[in-house]
Design a protein around this motif. Structure first.
Motif, PDB file in Angstrom:
ATOM      1  N   SER A  50      -4.708  -1.770   3.934  1.00 41.88           N
ATOM      2  CA  SER A  50      -3.708  -2.570   4.629  1.00 41.88           C
ATOM      3  C   SER A  50      -3.794  -3.982   4.099  1.00 41.88           C
ATOM      4  CB  SER A  50      -3.956  -2.552   6.144  1.00 41.88           C
ATOM      5  OG  SER A  50      -5.210  -3.112   6.431  1.00 41.88           O
ATOM      6  N   ALA A  51      -2.890  -4.815   4.537  1.00 46.02           N
ATOM      7  CA  ALA A  51      -2.880  -6.191   4.062  1.00 46.02           C
ATOM      8  C   ALA A  51      -4.185  -6.871   4.428  1.00 46.02           C
ATOM      9  CB  ALA A  51      -1.706  -6.935   4.695  1.00 46.02           C
ATOM     10  N   LYS A  52      -4.685  -7.664   3.523  1.00 41.22           N
ATOM     11  CA  LYS A  52      -5.953  -8.319   3.768  1.00 41.22           C
ATOM     12  C   LYS A  52      -5.813  -9.344   4.888  1.00 41.22           C
ATOM     13  CE  LYS A  52      -8.221  -7.787  -0.678  1.00 41.22           C
ATOM     14  NZ  LYS A  52      -8.960  -8.473  -1.736  1.00 41.22           N
ATOM     15  N   LYS A  53      -6.790  -9.311   5.791  1.00 42.90           N
ATOM     16  CA  LYS A  53      -6.841 -10.320   6.836  1.00 42.90           C
ATOM     17  C   LYS A  53      -8.299 -10.570   7.162  1.00 42.90           C
ATOM     18  CE  LYS A  53      -6.226  -6.807  10.418  1.00 42.90           C
ATOM     19  NZ  LYS A  53      -5.441  -6.409  11.573  1.00 42.90           N
ATOM     20  N   PRO A  54      -8.665 -11.780   7.500  1.00 47.43           N
ATOM     21  CA  PRO A  54     -10.067 -12.071   7.762  1.00 47.43           C
ATOM     22  C   PRO A  54     -10.529 -11.378   9.026  1.00 47.43           C
ATOM     23  CG  PRO A  54      -8.694 -13.954   8.317  1.00 47.43           C
ATOM     24  CD  PRO A  54      -7.799 -12.961   7.668  1.00 47.43           C
ATOM     25  N   PRO A  55     -11.737 -10.803   9.028  1.00 46.29           N
ATOM     26  CA  PRO A  55     -12.247 -10.186  10.240  1.00 46.29           C
ATOM     27  C   PRO A  55     -12.551 -11.239  11.281  1.00 46.29           C
ATOM     28  CG  PRO A  55     -13.956 -10.253   8.579  1.00 46.29           C
ATOM     29  CD  PRO A  55     -12.706 -10.743   7.940  1.00 46.29           C
ATOM     30  N   PRO A  56     -12.352 -10.918  12.544  1.00 50.94           N
ATOM     31  CA  PRO A  56     -12.632 -11.915  13.579  1.00 50.94           C
ATOM     32  C   PRO A  56     -14.115 -12.228  13.644  1.00 50.94           C
ATOM     33  CG  PRO A  56     -12.176  -9.761  14.547  1.00 50.94           C
ATOM     34  CD  PRO A  56     -11.869  -9.655  13.095  1.00 50.94           C
ATOM     35  N   ARG A  80     -13.401  -1.591  11.896  1.00 54.27           N
ATOM     36  CA  ARG A  80     -12.097  -1.287  11.300  1.00 54.27           C
ATOM     37  C   ARG A  80     -11.495  -2.516  10.638  1.00 54.27           C
ATOM     38  NH1 ARG A  80      -7.777  -1.070  15.556  1.00 54.27           N
ATOM     39  NH2 ARG A  80      -8.024  -3.294  15.164  1.00 54.27           N
ATOM     40  N   ASP A  81     -11.561  -3.658  11.320  1.00 53.80           N
ATOM     41  CA  ASP A  81     -10.968  -4.879  10.757  1.00 53.80           C
ATOM     42  C   ASP A  81     -11.719  -5.345   9.507  1.00 53.80           C
ATOM     43  OD1 ASP A  81      -9.109  -4.837  12.758  1.00 53.80           O
ATOM     44  OD2 ASP A  81     -10.123  -6.341  14.010  1.00 53.80           O
ATOM     45  N   THR A  82     -13.021  -5.129   9.490  1.00 53.70           N
ATOM     46  CA  THR A  82     -13.810  -5.524   8.320  1.00 53.70           C
ATOM     47  C   THR A  82     -13.409  -4.705   7.100  1.00 53.70           C
ATOM     48  OG1 THR A  82     -15.666  -6.138   9.734  1.00 53.70           O
ATOM     49  CG2 THR A  82     -16.145  -5.749   7.408  1.00 53.70           C
ATOM     50  N   ILE A  83     -13.220  -3.410   7.311  1.00 54.30           N
ATOM     51  CA  ILE A  83     -12.788  -2.547   6.213  1.00 54.30           C
ATOM     52  C   ILE A  83     -11.391  -2.937   5.757  1.00 54.30           C
ATOM     53  CG2 ILE A  83     -12.215  -0.177   5.575  1.00 54.30           C
ATOM     54  CD1 ILE A  83     -14.370   0.658   7.671  1.00 54.30           C
ATOM     55  N   GLY A  86     -10.927  -5.872   3.386  1.00 56.34           N
ATOM     56  CA  GLY A  86     -11.371  -5.731   2.004  1.00 56.34           C
ATOM     57  C   GLY A  86     -12.759  -6.278   1.740  1.00 56.34           C
ATOM     58  N   GLU A  87     -13.500  -6.596   2.792  1.00 56.19           N
ATOM     59  CA  GLU A  87     -14.843  -7.140   2.592  1.00 56.19           C
ATOM     60  C   GLU A  87     -15.830  -6.094   2.092  1.00 56.19           C
ATOM     61  OE1 GLU A  87     -16.628  -9.403   5.620  1.00 56.19           O
ATOM     62  OE2 GLU A  87     -14.882 -10.677   5.975  1.00 56.19           O
ATOM     63  N   GLY A  88     -15.488  -4.839   2.263  1.00 59.42           N
ATOM     64  CA  GLY A  88     -16.402  -3.778   1.850  1.00 59.42           C
ATOM     65  C   GLY A  88     -17.101  -3.174   3.047  1.00 59.42           C
ATOM     66  N   PRO A  89     -17.709  -2.007   2.831  1.00 57.37           N
ATOM     67  CA  PRO A  89     -18.256  -1.254   3.952  1.00 57.37           C
ATOM     68  C   PRO A  89     -19.629  -1.711   4.437  1.00 57.37           C
ATOM     69  CG  PRO A  89     -18.506  -0.006   1.928  1.00 57.37           C
ATOM     70  CD  PRO A  89     -17.755  -1.260   1.575  1.00 57.37           C
ATOM     71  N   SER A  90     -20.328  -2.552   3.686  1.00 59.85           N
ATOM     72  CA  SER A  90     -21.698  -2.905   4.069  1.00 59.85           C
ATOM     73  C   SER A  90     -21.750  -3.599   5.422  1.00 59.85           C
ATOM     74  CB  SER A  90     -22.333  -3.802   3.008  1.00 59.85           C
ATOM     75  OG  SER A  90     -22.434  -3.107   1.784  1.00 59.85           O
ATOM     76  N   LYS A  91     -20.868  -4.573   5.642  1.00 56.80           N
ATOM     77  CA  LYS A  91     -20.847  -5.280   6.922  1.00 56.80           C
ATOM     78  C   LYS A  91     -20.318  -4.375   8.022  1.00 56.80           C
ATOM     79  CE  LYS A  91     -19.467  -9.747   8.862  1.00 56.80           C
ATOM     80  NZ  LYS A  91     -18.706 -11.004   8.626  1.00 56.80           N
ATOM     81  N   TYR A  95     -21.665  -2.903  12.171  1.00 54.40           N
ATOM     82  CA  TYR A  95     -20.830  -2.799  13.375  1.00 54.40           C
ATOM     83  C   TYR A  95     -20.754  -1.353  13.867  1.00 54.40           C
ATOM     84  CZ  TYR A  95     -19.163  -7.550  12.348  1.00 54.40           C
ATOM     85  OH  TYR A  95     -19.076  -8.898  12.113  1.00 54.40           O
ATOM     86  N   ALA A  96     -20.592  -0.426  12.924  1.00 52.22           N
ATOM     87  CA  ALA A  96     -20.445   0.980  13.310  1.00 52.22           C
ATOM     88  C   ALA A  96     -21.736   1.527  13.916  1.00 52.22           C
ATOM     89  CB  ALA A  96     -20.031   1.814  12.099  1.00 52.22           C
ATOM     90  N   ILE A  97     -22.886   1.139  13.365  1.00 49.18           N
ATOM     91  CA  ILE A  97     -24.171   1.590  13.914  1.00 49.18           C
ATOM     92  C   ILE A  97     -24.329   1.091  15.347  1.00 49.18           C
ATOM     93  CG2 ILE A  97     -26.673   1.309  13.734  1.00 49.18           C
ATOM     94  CD1 ILE A  97     -26.336   1.299  10.684  1.00 49.18           C
TER      95      ILE A  97
END
Length: 586
Positions: A50-56, A80-83, A86-91, A95-97
């Protein structure tokens, strides 16, 4: 999460999807109408973009705050917002854990939590996107234990999705049997929830059929594909895209089983459906498959016509340097090699290699590696093993870091072992075979006929290195596998019998060697006939062993050097080796 459907995606999609819905689904959605994947390469869902947007921005909550029931949904939304940003899945993983831990803490005892199941699915998908498939497996195993299917469609959806995702993860690890087991459990849950004739059940049946094709379990694949065709005919218009995709898969299965006429019929019907739906490139791809069937039937002129039709379409629609064009060049090279036109064959090989050397954007490593492997087989056939070996090494290098390619890499390493053997580089041949065997054991293919053949080849390399005890163990294991998978009368099984008898003789186990040769001769006399030239060879070998055994009770084994080559002194001087009448068979 998806509905109770088999997820389909474009062939070039990345391997896994990471999507987090705002809330659990209540009604399983229908699959949108689109052309299903034309081949049995079961592409996995792709990451949502989706369009890139900064995670809150948010504080990093400590463990004590995980008891807050509002925290789980909030952390899942952050993931979901981090993914999406476009920041990548590491961060997102952190959150998911934390979201999963929060849902687990807040779950009511005795009440299965769909929120927990959903968060575990997301967590596993993130692990997979990081290439950490082993860590995703226990997460998904926990996730499929959460829903209670008897509580309604939402729980059935969660259980179905978990089993399918776990199957995909096992597939990426190369564990095909476990993968198929998960898909089968998911299919049973789906049938229980929707009934046997639902269109979505047909999609899952096809997905499972593709998995069986990859495992070379063609009878099971054919049964499932027939069921898929019946369901799609009931729910779709005549000559639908779904039916066309099913028929292409059925054609592949029929071709693998040697039923070329049935395969041709399915491909013609699929082509007509694609023409009716205006799918020009898909028609060209089917023309390539039709050409393959014609070549198997030795109808070479018709095969050339089909390939040229496909080539014209691919060049006009995709360009002269597209890998689809290269794939047709490879097929034409193979055809001209079979018909003895070696100059034309080599020319097409060179044209294909030129395209693979400078691939257009979007070309996958798997496409290039597959093309290089096919071309290497042609070079091997024209007695250019060094060129074939170079191409196989390039193909393996392209795939070595790709998940889910263990079986393919093992096959390439086995082929490389054969090339090393032909080039009299026996130590490298043994090492290559050994690497293939280790991979095949790890992914659960230790009972396949292919595994038995690789063991036999590795045994032959050990013989040349005078590792006779290791060779005997390999031949014994290969015999057990090939007897089970192919039967005692199959040519591969007979070859292993012969090699094992020669090995036993070299070890001084003359009685065991005699027993095997007597068994082989009995098979030939009673079931296979004695016209085969190997019969006389085996008969003379047995007579020699019997004479030797009767002449002396102190059975002295032949020297291994003389077993490999009775004229070993002359051979050493000439620098070559030949298989003797009492030796081994490739």
């Amino acid at each position: 999460m998806p509905g109770l459907v088999s997820v389909k995606s474009p062939p070039n999609a990345p391997p896994l999807r990471i999507t987090v819905p705002e809330q659990p689904p209540h009604n399983p959605p229908r699959t949108p109408k689109k052309p299903p994947s034309p081949s049995p390469s079961r592409s996995k869902p792709s990451p949502a973009r989706s369009a890139k947007k900064p995670p809150p921005d948010s504080p990093n909550p400590d463990d004590s705050s995980l008891d807050n029931p509002d925290l789980g949904p909030f952390l899942l939304k952050l993931a979901r917002d981090t993914i999406a940003s476009g920041e990548g899945p590491s961060k997102a993983l952190d959150y998911a854990i934390r979201a999963s831990k929060s849902f687990e803490r807040c779950a009511v005892e005795g009440e299965p939590s769909l929120d927990l199941a959903m968060s575990l699915h997301v967590l596993a998908a993130i692990y997979c996107s990081l290439g950490r498939f082993d860590e995703a497996v226990p997460v998904l195993e926990r996730a499929i234990q959460v829903p209670d299917v008897s509580r309604g469609p939402d729980h059935a959806l969660a259980a179905f999705s978990g089993h399918m995702q776990l199957g995909d993860t096992y597939s990426m690890l190369g564990q095909v049997e476990k993968s198929i087991g998960c898909y089968e459990e998911g299919l049973q849950i789906q049938i229980q929830a929707l009934g046997e004739t639902d269109a979505r059940v047909g999609e899952t049946c096809r997905y499972l059929a593709e998995a069986h094709v990859q495992a070379m379990q063609f009878d099971k694949a054919e049964e499932l594909c027939k069921k898929t065709l019946e369901i799609h005919r009931a729910h779709s218009e005549p000559a639908s895209l779904e039916e066309a995709a099913d028929r292409r898969l059925m054609a592949l299965i029929c071709e693998a089983k040697g039923d070329y006429e049935a395969a041709l019929e399915h491909l013609v019907l699929a082509s007509m459906a694609m023409i009716a739906n205006g799918q020009e490139n898909e028609v060209a791809a089917i023309d390539v498959s039709i050409g393959n069937i014609y070549m198997s039937l030795c109808r070479f002129d018709e095969a050339v016509f089909s390939y040229q039709k496909a080539l014209t379409v691919f060049k006009s629609s995709k360009g002269d340097n597209h890998p689809s064009v290269a794939s047709v060049f490879v097929r034409l090279a193979d055809l001209y090699h079979r018909t003895g036109k070696l100059r034309e064959s080599k020319s097409y090989c060179e044209n294909a290699l030129r395209i693979f050397a400078k691939p257009v954007p979007g070309t996958t490593a798997e496409e290039i590696a597959g093309g290089l492997t096919e071309i290497s087989a042609i070079y091997e056939s024209v007695d250019e093993p060094e060129e074939a070996l170079k191409l196989l090494q390039k193909a393996m290098k392209l795939l070595e870091d790709k998940p889910g390619q263990q079986s393919t890499i093992a096959g390439i390493e086995a082929r490389m072992g054969v090339m090393f053997y032909i080039l009299v580089r026996y130590e490298e041949a043994r090492n290559s075979f050994d690497s293939a065997v280790v991979k095949l054991r790890a992914i659960g293919e230790r009972k396949s006929a292919f595994f038995g053949v690789v063991l036999n080849q590795m045994g032959l390399a050990c013989v040349q290195l005078f590792k006779i005890d290791e060779a005997a163990e390999l031949f014994e294991e290969a015999r057990a596998i090939l007897e089970q998978e192919c039967g005692p009368c199959h040519q591969d099984t007979l070859g292993v019998y012969s090699n094992l008898a020669a090995t036993y003789d070299a070890m001084g186990r003359v009685e065991d060697a005699i027993e095997i040769l007597e068994y082989v001769l009995k098979l030939r006399e009673e079931k296979l006939g004695i016209a085969n030239p190997d019969f006389e060879d085996e008969k003379s070998r047995l007579a020699e062993l019997l004479k030797e055994a009767g002449r002396s009770r102190n059975r002295k084994a032949k020297s291994l050097e003389n077993l490999i080559d009775p004229n070993s002194r002359r051979t050493k001087k000439e620098g070559t080796k030949k298989w003797p009448g009492l030796g081994f068979r490739i």
